[in-house]
Design a protein around this motif. Structure first.
Motif, mmCIF file in Angstrom:
data_model
loop_
_atom_site.group_PDB
_atom_site.id
_atom_site.type_symbol
_atom_site.label_atom_id
_atom_site.label_comp_id
_atom_site.label_asym_id
_atom_site.label_seq_id
_atom_site.Cartn_x
_atom_site.Cartn_y
_atom_site.Cartn_z
ATOM 1 N N ILE A 36 0.958 -1.357 -0.151
ATOM 2 C CA ILE A 36 -0.035 -0.070 -0.040
ATOM 3 C C ILE A 36 0.841 1.305 0.178
ATOM 4 O O ILE A 36 0.686 2.162 -0.672
ATOM 5 N N LEU A 37 2.085 1.341 0.621
ATOM 6 C CA LEU A 37 2.749 2.307 0.912
ATOM 7 C C LEU A 37 3.620 2.533 -0.371
ATOM 8 O O LEU A 37 3.766 3.577 -1.196
ATOM 9 N N ILE A 42 4.902 5.554 -5.214
ATOM 10 C CA ILE A 42 5.180 5.506 -6.585
ATOM 11 C C ILE A 42 3.745 6.661 -7.123
ATOM 12 O O ILE A 42 4.383 7.432 -7.957
ATOM 13 N N GLY A 43 2.744 6.381 -6.672
ATOM 14 C CA GLY A 43 1.670 7.301 -7.252
ATOM 15 C C GLY A 43 2.045 8.838 -6.927
ATOM 16 O O GLY A 43 1.739 9.754 -7.875
ATOM 17 N N PHE A 49 5.649 14.539 -10.701
ATOM 18 C CA PHE A 49 6.350 14.715 -11.898
ATOM 19 C C PHE A 49 5.521 15.139 -13.304
ATOM 20 O O PHE A 49 5.678 15.955 -14.162
ATOM 21 N N SER A 50 4.309 14.464 -13.215
ATOM 22 C CA SER A 50 3.489 14.273 -14.266
ATOM 23 C C SER A 50 2.672 15.569 -14.594
ATOM 24 O O SER A 50 2.379 15.970 -15.632
ATOM 25 N N TYR A 51 2.224 16.139 -13.309
ATOM 26 C CA TYR A 51 1.785 17.659 -13.291
ATOM 27 C C TYR A 51 2.701 18.657 -14.008
ATOM 28 O O TYR A 51 2.306 19.273 -14.921
ATOM 29 N N PHE A 52 4.133 18.704 -13.859
ATOM 30 C CA PHE A 52 4.936 19.637 -14.596
ATOM 31 C C PHE A 52 4.946 19.076 -15.994
ATOM 32 O O PHE A 52 5.025 20.077 -16.752
ATOM 33 N N PHE A 53 5.011 17.781 -16.359
ATOM 34 C CA PHE A 53 5.175 17.623 -17.759
ATOM 35 C C PHE A 53 3.807 18.047 -18.459
ATOM 36 O O PHE A 53 3.997 18.286 -19.434
ATOM 37 N N PHE A 54 2.871 17.915 -17.846
ATOM 38 C CA PHE A 54 1.444 17.974 -18.392
ATOM 39 C C PHE A 54 1.605 19.636 -18.732
ATOM 40 O O PHE A 54 1.146 20.091 -19.974
ATOM 41 N N ASN A 489 12.969 -0.236 -4.194
ATOM 42 C CA ASN A 489 13.249 -0.143 -2.780
ATOM 43 C C ASN A 489 12.216 0.696 -2.121
ATOM 44 O O ASN A 489 12.331 1.810 -2.437
ATOM 45 N N LEU A 490 11.529 -0.067 -1.398
ATOM 46 C CA LEU A 490 10.404 1.022 -0.627
ATOM 47 C C LEU A 490 10.965 1.954 0.328
ATOM 48 O O LEU A 490 10.246 2.888 0.427
#
Length: 555
Positions: A36-37, A42-43, A49-54, A489-490
């Motif tokens: 879960i963690l 990862i999410g 980073f996806s927000y900046f690339f968007f 590695n978590l």
């Protein structure tokens, strides 16, 4: 092909520990908080980073649409990802091809070398789909929302995405096979670093050459802007597959689209065939050569021997030992510093494309703007220090050789202090690109730069201490591929979850102090005091727990 598919399946289970996870989490239901963690960590990182690339992609699509070339966003994304994978791929495939523990089992099997190598390349490619998606999916959303697309557009899009990492990784694999076959083991680490620097230099040199040629020829620039796919062709003329992939998406359903999709598919297939043939010739030779050790002919004089053995403190020796372990496998260094290189670009490029850089500079030069932006830079330095994984995987990176750390006559306390110092030195390297971007683009005062640097670096101690404490408590020493120690590695994402709430709370406090009209120097002092206190507490707890946790670690 059935043997190849079985090898891919075995490598996937071996690399990701799928059988172990199924038994642990689904059958015995132990430590369910870990997956879960991991998903949350990862999410959060992907979303961040996806927000900046968007935002970057949206700006590029809007600007490109003004000249009739909105597909420019795809061209930049595809070219950028393939160049990045071309550079990082050398380290990733060398780790998978030549340093994985399962090679001693696979090589004696009656299986052709190209099948073993192709199965490992497939695992590396699958692993990089997440990286590619972080860039490609935001671009797709921005382009589709503003431009749209039909059925063939989506089919071409999916095919391009699936093949996007393959060609650069194939090229990296060919380079790695040659390096490992013909370069002595003693010099391989240095040669890998040199090869990556040469590739980066060549790529940047080609880009600067293109920009300079366009600047010297305004007529050519006007022609490129006015011609359909002109900018795309200009950007990708040094790497045609990026142009073919972009045209396959933008011209999907047309003859031109089918031709470019066919070219992209054909070159990728040809690259795989060349790699399969080359692996038959060089793979085992390079693998066997990996065990060779060059003889050192240099003899140390008595004075040199004395200088090397007595003039270095125990702490200094442990500190430089950490650097050697870190740089010995270049994938560690690339993973630790890559985010710091991407972050300034991801924040500055959208502003430049949207014409907001002048407004930002004007805001920074206001009284409150200088304070706010310097603290934003400090927060970025602190955040990148907590996610660069240098401290949070320092025990795990030692792997099965951790027994050496338990046997050497150096207290665990000193070893942990050296690990923290190494992490802090790595954070200094990570902070440099952000500070340089802040100085060059914002042109702030000396106080703002000094405050951003000092507060940010002091704040990194908290995140690094938490990361190292967690890594001592639950290290991953049984990894089979060096990439696993840092990328799967978590422990590497736990400091981010601890650091983000702290930064958010301090941010709320800062906003209240600014609205209350507090003096800037007082705000800087309070924030420095908060982070220094938190860092000192975590540092003391981590160092104090060193002896107890080191003795509990079993190999």
């Amino acid at each position: 092909m059935s043997v190849l598919l079985k090898l891919i399946g075995v490598n996937l289970k071996y690399t990701y520990g799928l059988s172990v996870m199924r038994d642990k989490y689904l059958r015995r239901r132990e430590k369910l908080w870990e997956p879960i963690l991991a998903v949350l960590g990862i999410g959060a990182a992907v979303g961040f980073f996806s927000y900046f690339f968007f935002m970057m992609a949206k700006a590029i699509v809007v600007q490109g649409a003004a000249t009739g070339q909105p597909e420019l966003a795809f061209a930049i994304a595809i070219l950028g990802m393939q160049m990045l994978l071309l550079i990082l791929g050398i380290f990733m495939v060398i780790s998978a091809f030549f340093f994985a523990d399962d090679l001693s089992i696979l090589v004696p099997l009656p299986v052709r070398p190209w099948k073993i190598l192709t199965s490992k390349l497939a695992v590396v490619t699958i692993n990089e789909y997440v990286t590619a998606a972080v860039v490609f999916v935001p671009v797709t959303i921005a382009y589709t929302t503003l431009i749209g697309g039909g059925l063939m557009y989506w089919i071409s899009l999916i095919l391009v995405f699936l093949l996007l990492p393959v060609l650069p990784l194939v090229v990296s694999s060919l380079v790695s096979l040659v390096l490992m076959r013909f370069i002595n083991r003693r010099h391989r680490d240095q040669m890998m670093v040199v090869a990556s620097l040469v590739l980066v230099t060549i790529i940047l040199g080609l880009n600067f050459t293109l920009q300079a040629s366009l600047a010297d020829d305004p007529a050519e620039l006007q022609r490129i802007i006015g011609e359909r796919f002109g900018i795309v062709q200009a950007l990708g003329n040094r790497f045609p597959p990026a142009v073919w992939a972009t045209k396959a998406i933008a011209a999907a359903g047309t003859v031109d689209g089918f031709i470019n999709l066919g070219l992209f598919l054909g070159v990728t297939l040809l690259g795989l065939l060349v790699l399969a043939w080359t692996s038959e010739k060089l793979f085992y030779a390079g693998l066997i050569g990996g065990g060779e050790v060059a003889k050192r002919n240099k003899k140390l004089s008595s004075s040199e021997w004395t200088a090397q053995t007595t003039n270095r403190s125990v702490f200094s020796a442990m500190f430089w030992r950490e650097w050697k372990i870190f740089l010995r496998t270049p994938i560690y260094a690339m993973n630790g510093f890559l985010g710091a290189l991407i972050m300034p670009i991801a924040m500055v490029v959208p502003l430049m494309l949207q014409g907001q850089l002048a407004q930002l500079q004007g805001f920074i030069h206001t009284s409150s703007g200088t304070l706010i932006f310097s603290l934003i830079v400090a927060a970025m330095i602190a955040f990148m220090g907590s996610v660069n994984s240098i401290a949070s995987t320092s025990v795990s990176r030692e792997g099965k050789l951790f027994y050496i750390s338990k046997m050497i006559p150096v207290p665990a306390k000193i070893q942990v202090q050296a690990k923290l110092a190494h992490g802090f030195a790595g954070a200094l390297v990570s902070a440099a690109p952000m500070l340089i971007a802040f100085v060059l683009l914002g042109k702030p005062g000396v106080l703002a730069v000094a405050a951003a640097f000092v507060i940010g670096m002091v704040a990194t101690v908290f995140g690094m201490g938490i990361g190292l404490l967690v890594d001592m408590y639950r290290p991953w020493l049984t990894w089979t591929n060096p990439q696993q120690a840092v990328k799967q590695n978590l422990n590497a994402v736990i400091p981010m979850f601890v650091q983000l709430p702290i930064l958010f709370g301090v941010g709320m406090l800062t906003a209240w102090m600014i609205n209350a009209g507090w003096r800037h120097i007082l705000i800087y002092g309070i924030l420095l005091g908060i982070f220094a206190t938190a860092g000192a507490i975590v540092y003391y707890i981590t160092v104090d727990a060193a002896n107890r946790l080191y003795h509990k670690i079993d190999l």
